[in-house]
Motif scaffolding. Structure first.
Motif, PDB file in Angstrom:
ATOM      1  N   PHE A  27       1.153  -6.536   9.202  1.00  0.00           N
ATOM      2  CA  PHE A  27       0.262  -5.808   8.296  1.00  0.00           C
ATOM      3  C   PHE A  27      -0.274  -6.760   7.237  1.00  0.00           C
ATOM      4  N   LEU A  28      -1.314  -6.311   6.528  1.00  0.00           N
ATOM      5  CA  LEU A  28      -1.944  -7.111   5.483  1.00  0.00           C
ATOM      6  C   LEU A  28      -1.753  -6.434   4.135  1.00  0.00           C
ATOM      7  N   ALA A  29      -1.547  -7.256   3.117  1.00  0.00           N
ATOM      8  CA  ALA A  29      -1.459  -6.768   1.734  1.00  0.00           C
ATOM      9  C   ALA A  29      -1.898  -7.892   0.815  1.00  0.00           C
ATOM     10  N   GLY A  30      -2.880  -7.631  -0.041  1.00  0.00           N
ATOM     11  CA  GLY A  30      -3.346  -8.630  -0.996  1.00  0.00           C
ATOM     12  C   GLY A  30      -3.859  -9.899  -0.363  1.00  0.00           C
ATOM     13  N   GLY A  31      -4.463  -9.799   0.813  1.00  0.00           N
ATOM     14  CA  GLY A  31      -5.002 -10.977   1.475  1.00  0.00           C
ATOM     15  C   GLY A  31      -3.985 -11.779   2.251  1.00  0.00           C
ATOM     16  N   GLU A  32      -2.713 -11.395   2.207  1.00  0.00           N
ATOM     17  CA  GLU A  32      -1.664 -12.092   2.946  1.00  0.00           C
ATOM     18  C   GLU A  32      -1.288 -11.278   4.185  1.00  0.00           C
ATOM     19  N   VAL A  33      -0.810 -11.982   5.206  1.00  0.00           N
ATOM     20  CA  VAL A  33      -0.378 -11.331   6.431  1.00  0.00           C
ATOM     21  C   VAL A  33       1.148 -11.350   6.474  1.00  0.00           C
ATOM     22  N   GLN A 100      17.958   4.739   2.755  1.00  0.00           N
ATOM     23  CA  GLN A 100      17.083   5.679   2.060  1.00  0.00           C
ATOM     24  C   GLN A 100      15.659   5.369   2.499  1.00  0.00           C
ATOM     25  N   PRO A 101      14.979   6.287   3.211  1.00  0.00           N
ATOM     26  CA  PRO A 101      13.616   5.996   3.650  1.00  0.00           C
ATOM     27  C   PRO A 101      12.686   5.744   2.463  1.00  0.00           C
ATOM     28  N   LEU A 102      11.889   4.692   2.557  1.00  0.00           N
ATOM     29  CA  LEU A 102      10.899   4.346   1.541  1.00  0.00           C
ATOM     30  C   LEU A 102       9.584   4.047   2.243  1.00  0.00           C
ATOM     31  N   GLY A 103       8.483   4.529   1.677  1.00  0.00           N
ATOM     32  CA  GLY A 103       7.172   4.252   2.242  1.00  0.00           C
ATOM     33  C   GLY A 103       6.474   3.160   1.455  1.00  0.00           C
ATOM     34  N   PHE A 104       6.164   2.039   2.085  1.00  0.00           N
ATOM     35  CA  PHE A 104       5.509   0.915   1.428  1.00  0.00           C
ATOM     36  C   PHE A 104       4.024   0.920   1.795  1.00  0.00           C
ATOM     37  N   VAL A 105       3.168   1.013   0.775  1.00  0.00           N
ATOM     38  CA  VAL A 105       1.725   1.080   0.991  1.00  0.00           C
ATOM     39  C   VAL A 105       1.194  -0.323   1.246  1.00  0.00           C
ATOM     40  N   VAL A 106       0.503  -0.491   2.381  1.00  0.00           N
ATOM     41  CA  VAL A 106      -0.100  -1.772   2.746  1.00  0.00           C
ATOM     42  C   VAL A 106      -1.591  -1.557   2.955  1.00  0.00           C
ATOM     43  N   ASP A 107      -2.351  -2.658   2.901  1.00  0.00           N
ATOM     44  CA  ASP A 107      -3.808  -2.555   3.042  1.00  0.00           C
ATOM     45  C   ASP A 107      -4.216  -2.134   4.445  1.00  0.00           C
ATOM     46  N   ARG A 108      -3.529  -2.696   5.432  1.00  0.00           N
ATOM     47  CA  ARG A 108      -3.896  -2.402   6.813  1.00  0.00           C
ATOM     48  C   ARG A 108      -2.762  -2.817   7.728  1.00  0.00           C
ATOM     49  N   VAL A 109      -2.469  -2.027   8.741  1.00  0.00           N
ATOM     50  CA  VAL A 109      -1.509  -2.412   9.770  1.00  0.00           C
ATOM     51  C   VAL A 109      -2.292  -3.078  10.897  1.00  0.00           C
ATOM     52  N   ALA A 110      -1.837  -4.284  11.288  1.00  0.00           N
ATOM     53  CA  ALA A 110      -2.560  -5.036  12.317  1.00  0.00           C
ATOM     54  C   ALA A 110      -2.130  -4.615  13.711  1.00  0.00           C
ATOM     55  N   SER A 111      -0.827  -4.774  14.016  1.00  0.00           N
ATOM     56  CA  SER A 111      -0.380  -4.456  15.374  1.00  0.00           C
ATOM     57  C   SER A 111       1.139  -4.457  15.427  1.00  0.00           C
ATOM     58  N   VAL A 112       1.644  -4.031  16.580  1.00  0.00           N
ATOM     59  CA  VAL A 112       3.057  -4.172  16.915  1.00  0.00           C
ATOM     60  C   VAL A 112       3.136  -5.234  17.998  1.00  0.00           C
ATOM     61  N   ILE A 113       3.927  -6.289  17.762  1.00  0.00           N
ATOM     62  CA  ILE A 113       3.890  -7.443  18.656  1.00  0.00           C
ATOM     63  C   ILE A 113       5.295  -7.810  19.123  1.00  0.00           C
TER      64      ILE A 113
END
Length: 513
Positions: A27-33, A100-113
């Protein structure tokens, strides 16, 4: 507060991989992969609506409702100090479950590899905007990216959300919507059975909780299967997978009846297969000592419908008999086989809902009030009275900034506190809807200004659960949350005794004097 499930572990990738191959979500967040190991990824969803939690870390966006369970939503951009952006159609929440389930907001999910060992490199010497101690490795030339940083979410959570991890490690009160914790408790005590009980035609049945994949409401739409037998009600969609529904009334040759709001689907699992068994209502999770469980009499258990019932448990001194169904026998039942032939693989998340037909002893009565955009509640017996905010308050020199002043309430001095300031919420203008809620705290009658008092509400205890522990002060004051899923409401419950600490009480006692 509903969420759109987009991906769950084990979907969208080839399951036939070598034993050394590892799966990652990128996934991508803040321009980083970034990447995260697939193991703790529970699912990936669209960013849901959230309720803000006062006194929580600034990285927390709020609490969301994930199929009846409270899910903290955390901004990964804010966690790493990246500039914030407005969420768009690409924004996702990656749900990580490490206790404890936590949801982390990311800019975009790229793929499952799938990644081979030779494409994974250590982090020594890597310079990045993300601290290297939060990384477990670097993926090289995978998923169309030259370099992907693998985040160590366990360490990230431990460093940034220590309160959450402490909360997860504690023994929480057993709740019906936490089947996994119920199973762990059962394993720790072999002298007890843990059963999910439900009713059919006013008779009570149960099944071992380890065989229950989840419990869901009967959907609005059931897809009928042409030429199927009467006991196969049809198919429902359970998070983008088809689940065959079988009527337990039909299986037991009982009179049919219309499904209603109390009807529930018990998803029974056996290996990779599952079937939805429709019941009249789900009652509770039972803990039954094995000494109170008897085998089904051999004369009745030889064949036929009663062969599905393996044991009988005696409750309330033998006045209440609950028939325990055998999942293995149910899956050998010809009627269930008919349903299973309709589809192939089924979903496997864990969830449960309680029956809503509750007595008064199963309810809490709270006064609901508003602050900012949130709803809060306090026990009705803790509120002494509710009064209007006067046009003027007498300000007291050198009082704490959250003390608005004092008023004369029928001859007694009443200190008045701005609840918004006390909970670190944005200030607001005075309005006619505002009220002062009066509590007795440490022997001192104290008033708190709230935006509006909206209702007195009876809340089923089954809808109340422990709030995620995000800070010490928040966990004491706002330790519980009422998750009213059908109404799409989340009410944070305040424990009035923690509205003020001892020093604050002493200062207010001086003001009142």
């Amino acid at each position: 507060m509903s969420e759109d499930v987009l991906l769950q572990p084990g979907t969208g990738v080839d399951d036939e991989v070598s034993s050394d191959t590892r799966q990652f979500v990128t996934f991508l967040a803040g321009g980083e992969v970034f990447a995260v190991d697939m193991a703790p990824v529970q699912e990936i969803i669209r960013v849901p609506e959230v309720v803000r939690v006062p006194l929580a870390p600034r990285t927390l966006d709020g609490l969301a409702n994930l199929r009846g369970r409270v899910l903290p939503i955390i901004s990964l951009r804010r966690t790493f100090g990246f500039d914030e952006i407005v969420h768009d159609d690409s924004t996702r929440a990656v749900v990580i479950d490490l206790g404890q389930p936590l949801g982390f907001v990311v800019d975009r999910v790229a793929s499952v590899i799938n990644v081979e060992p030779e494409n994974i490199e250590a982090v020594d010497g890597i310079r990045s905007t993300v601290r290297s101690e939060l990384l477990t490795g670097i993926l090289k030339d995978v998923g169309g990216f030259e370099m992907v940083m693998v985040l160590d979410f366990a360490r990230l959570i431990a460093q940034e959300f220590a309160q959450v991890m402490a909360f997860a490690s504690e023994t929480a009160a057993a709740s019906f919507d936490s089947v996994a914790s119920e199973q762990a408790d059962a394993a720790a005590n072999s002298d007890e059975l843990q059963l999910v009980s439900f009713s059919v035609a006013e008779q009570e049945y149960a099944i071992d909780i380890s065989s229950v994949q989840e419990i869901v409401q009967v959907p609005d739409r059931i897809v009928a299967v042409p030429n199927s037998p009467q006991h196969v009600l049809g198919l429902m969609t359970l998070r983008e997978r088809l689940l065959p529904l079988v009527s337990l009334r039909c299986m037991f040759a009982l009179p049919l009846r219309e499904l209603d709001e109390r009807s529930r689907v018990v998803v029974v699992a056996l290996g990779t297969t599952a079937v939805g068994v429709v019941t009249d209502a789900v009652s509770e999770v039972l803990r039954v000592p094995t000494a109170m469980v008897d085998a089904m009499p051999a004369l009745l258990a030889r064949d036929g419908t009663l062969s599905d019932i393996s044991r009988i448990c005696r409750l309330d001194g033998g006045k209440r008999l609950v028939s325990i169904l055998s999942a293995d026998n149910m899956f050998r039942h010809s009627m269930v086989k008919d349903g299973l032939q309709t589809v192939e693989a089924m979903g496997d998340d864990v969830h449960a809902e309680r029956d809503e037909d509750l007595t008064n002893d199963d309810e809490e009565q709270v006064v609901v009030f508003q602050l900012a955009a949130g709803e809060f509640g306090v026990p009705i017996d803790s509120v002494q009275e509710i009064v209007r905010v006067p046009e003027t308050l007498t300000h007291v020199p050198k009082a704490p900034d959250w003390v608005e002043g004092v008023i004369n309430l029928r001859g007694a001095v009443l200190p008045v506190i701005d609840q918004r300031k006390r909970l670190d919420l944005a200030a607001s203008q005075r309005s006619d809807r505002q009220r002062i809620m009066v509590f007795l705290l440490g022997g001192v009658r104290t008033g708190f200004i709230v935006d509006a008092v909206t209702e007195v509400l009876k809340i089923a205890k089954s809808a109340i659960e422990a709030a995620p522990r995000l800070s010490g002060q928040q966990s004491r004051l706002l330790g519980r949350v009422a998750n009213l899923e059908k109404q799409q409401r989340m009410i944070q419950l305040i424990d009035p005794q923690y509205l003020l600490d001892r020093e604050d009480n002493a200062a207010l006692a001086e003001l009142a004097g």
